[in-house]
Write an enzyme that holds these catalytic residues in place. Sequence first.
Site, PDB file in Angstrom:
ATOM      1  CB  CYS A 286      39.155  58.468  71.989  1.00 20.06           C
ATOM      2  SG  CYS A 286      38.654  59.020  73.548  1.00 20.06           S
TER       3      CYS A 286
ATOM      4  CB  CYS B 192      37.490  56.170  74.639  1.00 16.41           C
ATOM      5  SG  CYS B 192      37.046  58.056  73.952  1.00 16.41           S
ATOM      6  CG  ASP B 193      39.248  53.210  72.648  1.00 13.79           C
ATOM      7  OD1 ASP B 193      38.228  52.682  73.076  1.00 13.79           O
ATOM      8  OD2 ASP B 193      39.115  53.494  71.264  1.00 13.79           O
TER       9      ASP B 193
HETATM   10  C1  LIG Z   1      35.445  54.876  68.292  1.00 16.14           C
HETATM   11  C2  LIG Z   1      35.052  55.815  69.436  1.00 16.14           C
HETATM   12  C3  LIG Z   1      35.100  55.227  70.608  1.00 16.14           C
HETATM   13  C4  LIG Z   1      34.752  56.171  71.949  1.00 16.14           C
HETATM   14  N1  LIG Z   1      34.589  55.555  72.894  1.00 16.14           N
HETATM   15  C5  LIG Z   1      34.196  56.275  73.941  1.00 16.14           C
HETATM   16  C6  LIG Z   1      34.079  55.739  75.428  1.00 16.14           C
HETATM   17  O1  LIG Z   1      34.474  54.658  75.572  1.00 16.14           O
HETATM   18  N2  LIG Z   1      33.534  56.745  76.195  1.00 16.14           N
HETATM   19  C7  LIG Z   1      33.384  58.014  75.926  1.00 16.14           C
HETATM   20  O2  LIG Z   1      32.945  58.744  77.045  1.00 16.14           O
HETATM   21  N3  LIG Z   1      33.419  58.409  74.728  1.00 16.14           N
HETATM   22  C8  LIG Z   1      33.603  57.784  73.701  1.00 16.14           C
HETATM   23  N4  LIG Z   1      33.988  58.236  72.460  1.00 16.14           N
HETATM   24  C9  LIG Z   1      33.721  59.692  72.354  1.00 16.14           C
HETATM   25  C10 LIG Z   1      32.232  59.738  72.244  1.00 16.14           C
HETATM   26  O3  LIG Z   1      31.593  58.888  71.469  1.00 16.14           O
HETATM   27  C11 LIG Z   1      31.954  61.437  71.957  1.00 16.14           C
HETATM   28  O4  LIG Z   1      32.463  62.339  72.982  1.00 16.14           O
HETATM   29  C12 LIG Z   1      30.330  61.522  72.051  1.00 16.14           C
HETATM   30  O5  LIG Z   1      29.657  60.796  71.219  1.00 16.14           O
HETATM   31  C13 LIG Z   1      30.084  63.005  71.522  1.00 16.14           C
HETATM   32  O6  LIG Z   1      28.505  63.172  71.621  1.00 16.14           O
HETATM   33  P1  LIG Z   1      27.751  64.231  70.885  1.00 16.14           P
HETATM   34  O7  LIG Z   1      26.118  64.012  71.126  1.00 16.14           O
HETATM   35  O8  LIG Z   1      28.749  65.561  71.157  1.00 16.14           O
HETATM   36  O9  LIG Z   1      28.009  64.020  69.316  1.00 16.14           O
HETATM   37  P2  LIG Z   1      28.095  62.407  68.294  1.00 16.14           P
HETATM   38  O10 LIG Z   1      28.205  61.303  69.240  1.00 16.14           O
HETATM   39  O11 LIG Z   1      29.200  62.761  67.598  1.00 16.14           O
HETATM   40  O12 LIG Z   1      26.819  62.661  67.562  1.00 16.14           O
HETATM   41  C14 LIG Z   1      26.409  63.701  66.727  1.00 16.14           C
HETATM   42  C15 LIG Z   1      25.227  63.405  66.122  1.00 16.14           C
HETATM   43  O13 LIG Z   1      24.792  64.630  65.041  1.00 16.14           O
HETATM   44  C16 LIG Z   1      24.044  64.099  63.957  1.00 16.14           C
HETATM   45  N5  LIG Z   1      24.282  65.005  63.040  1.00 16.14           N
HETATM   46  C17 LIG Z   1      25.599  65.647  62.613  1.00 16.14           C
HETATM   47  N6  LIG Z   1      25.288  66.729  61.977  1.00 16.14           N
HETATM   48  C18 LIG Z   1      23.714  66.596  61.433  1.00 16.14           C
HETATM   49  C19 LIG Z   1      23.020  67.414  60.672  1.00 16.14           C
HETATM   50  N7  LIG Z   1      23.582  68.406  59.798  1.00 16.14           N
HETATM   51  N8  LIG Z   1      21.971  67.201  60.760  1.00 16.14           N
HETATM   52  C20 LIG Z   1      21.248  66.290  61.449  1.00 16.14           C
HETATM   53  N9  LIG Z   1      21.925  65.458  62.392  1.00 16.14           N
HETATM   54  C21 LIG Z   1      23.378  65.687  62.165  1.00 16.14           C
HETATM   55  C22 LIG Z   1      25.042  62.804  63.624  1.00 16.14           C
HETATM   56  O14 LIG Z   1      24.154  61.839  62.790  1.00 16.14           O
HETATM   57  C23 LIG Z   1      25.107  62.076  65.050  1.00 16.14           C
HETATM   58  O15 LIG Z   1      23.836  61.567  65.458  1.00 16.14           O
HETATM   59  C24 LIG Z   1      34.359  57.412  71.622  1.00 16.14           C
HETATM   60  C25 LIG Z   1      34.397  57.882  70.287  1.00 16.14           C
HETATM   61  C26 LIG Z   1      34.662  57.247  69.100  1.00 16.14           C
HETATM   62  C27 LIG Z   1      34.817  57.921  67.736  1.00 16.14           C
END
Ligand SMILES: Cc1cc2nc3c(=O)[nH]c(=O)nc-3n(C[C@H](O)[C@H](O)[C@H](O)COP(=O)(O)OP(=O)(O)OC[C@H]3O[C@@H](n4cnc5c(N)ncnc54)[C@H](O)[C@@H]3O)c2cc1C
Length: 326
Positions: free
Chosen positions: A140, A143-144
């Site tokens: 990302c 992000c980084d």
């Molecule tokens: C290394 C890294 C660094 C990042 N740094 C930043 C940053 O500095 N700033 C920023 O804004 N964004 C950052 N991001 C991006 C950010 O993390 C994502 O955009 C954000 O987390 C997305 O949120 P979400 O709630 O959509 O999903 P996610 O955070 O992906 O969460 C998905 C959830 O769904 C659950 N899940 C999936 N399938 C199932 C299922 N079948 N049953 C039950 N639960 C399930 C998982 O267990 C998880 O809890 C980073 C991403 C990464 C990988």
Amino acid sequence: MAEDIEKVKCLIIGSGPAGYTAAIYAARANMEPVLYQGSQPGGQLTTTNEVENFPGYPEGVTGPEMMLQLQAQAERFETDVRNGWVTKVDFSGDIHKVWVNDTKEIHADTVIISTGASAKYLGLESEQKYLKLGGGVSACAVCDGFFYRNQEVVIVGAGDSACEEAHYLSKLCKKVTMLVRRDEFRASKIMEARVRNTENIEILFNTETDEVLGDGQVVNGVRVFNNKTNEKHDIPATGFFVAIGHKPNTDIFKDYLDLDETGYIINVPGTSKTNVEGVFVSGDAADHVYRQAVTAAGTGCMAALDAERYLAAKDSTFEVSTSTYN
Ligand SMILES: Cc1cc2nc3c(=O)[nH]c(=O)nc-3n(C[C@H](O)[C@H](O)[C@H](O)COP(=O)(O)OP(=O)(O)OC[C@H]3O[C@@H](n4cnc5c(N)ncnc54)[C@H](O)[C@@H]3O)c2cc1C
């Protein structure tokens, strides 16, 4: 044999910023949400040590700490946060059926999908090692990228996102080397032109990653090879960015929900609604453009408000809460 069927007003699948934000809003609107965390409680951010762009943390915060705080906020309003993995759904009828761990069956008036997406990596041992150490591998740039200001970085990928990220990095970094596996881009002509016309981006075609190099703690270079000549050479770099796509965690919904060709859930523009009434989507599961914690949280809020209005329209005894706004 299924356990007793449980009925819930609002079921939230996923515990990233989208899921917990949906939970905060749904709980404050008397929807008594039940949230399943999945195999990654806290979501993607639990894999990063530094979050500096989420509003409200002027000094920055670690990903795990921020997600514990979001969980605590959701629980403060009595969200029922549970361990469990949703293995199957049936959205064919009026009742939304969901199975957890293949056994427990839940019938939900509304479902909010917040299952996120997973970045794809090359799978090299050295890449995974420095990724886990937080030592210079990232998927990302937004992000980084900031952590690599005035440094030299390498980025892998040839699509629109890779071009977008390379261009973003070029504004922060001294030099960006872009590794393109084939002898051409997959990106649109306009994105390709943007990187080609940026002075500090060097594009290496027919070039793949052999190893991510480092001192055991942090990245200090990338060994690449030309896949036509097999010649290898090392590129000095402190950051290694992988931009080869994401896989949305949406396989279990594919028989019921409209997905795009990559698997992202298609929402009605400007809302969190899916093609199934009473099923809403938030966060990265529907977002191939922004993929940020704050946008995931924003759409989590939208999903809870849409679900609340859906419930109110369906059931005259359910009152739209005013607590959302105070
Ligand atoms: C290394 C890294 C660094 C990042 N740094 C930043 C940053 O500095 N700033 C920023 O804004 N964004 C950052 N991001 C991006 C950010 O993390 C994502 O955009 C954000 O987390 C997305 O949120 P979400 O709630 O959509 O999903 P996610 O955070 O992906 O969460 C998905 C959830 O769904 C659950 N899940 C999936 N399938 C199932 C299922 N079948 N049953 C039950 N639960 C399930 C998982 O267990 C998880 O809890 C980073 C991403 C990464 C990988």
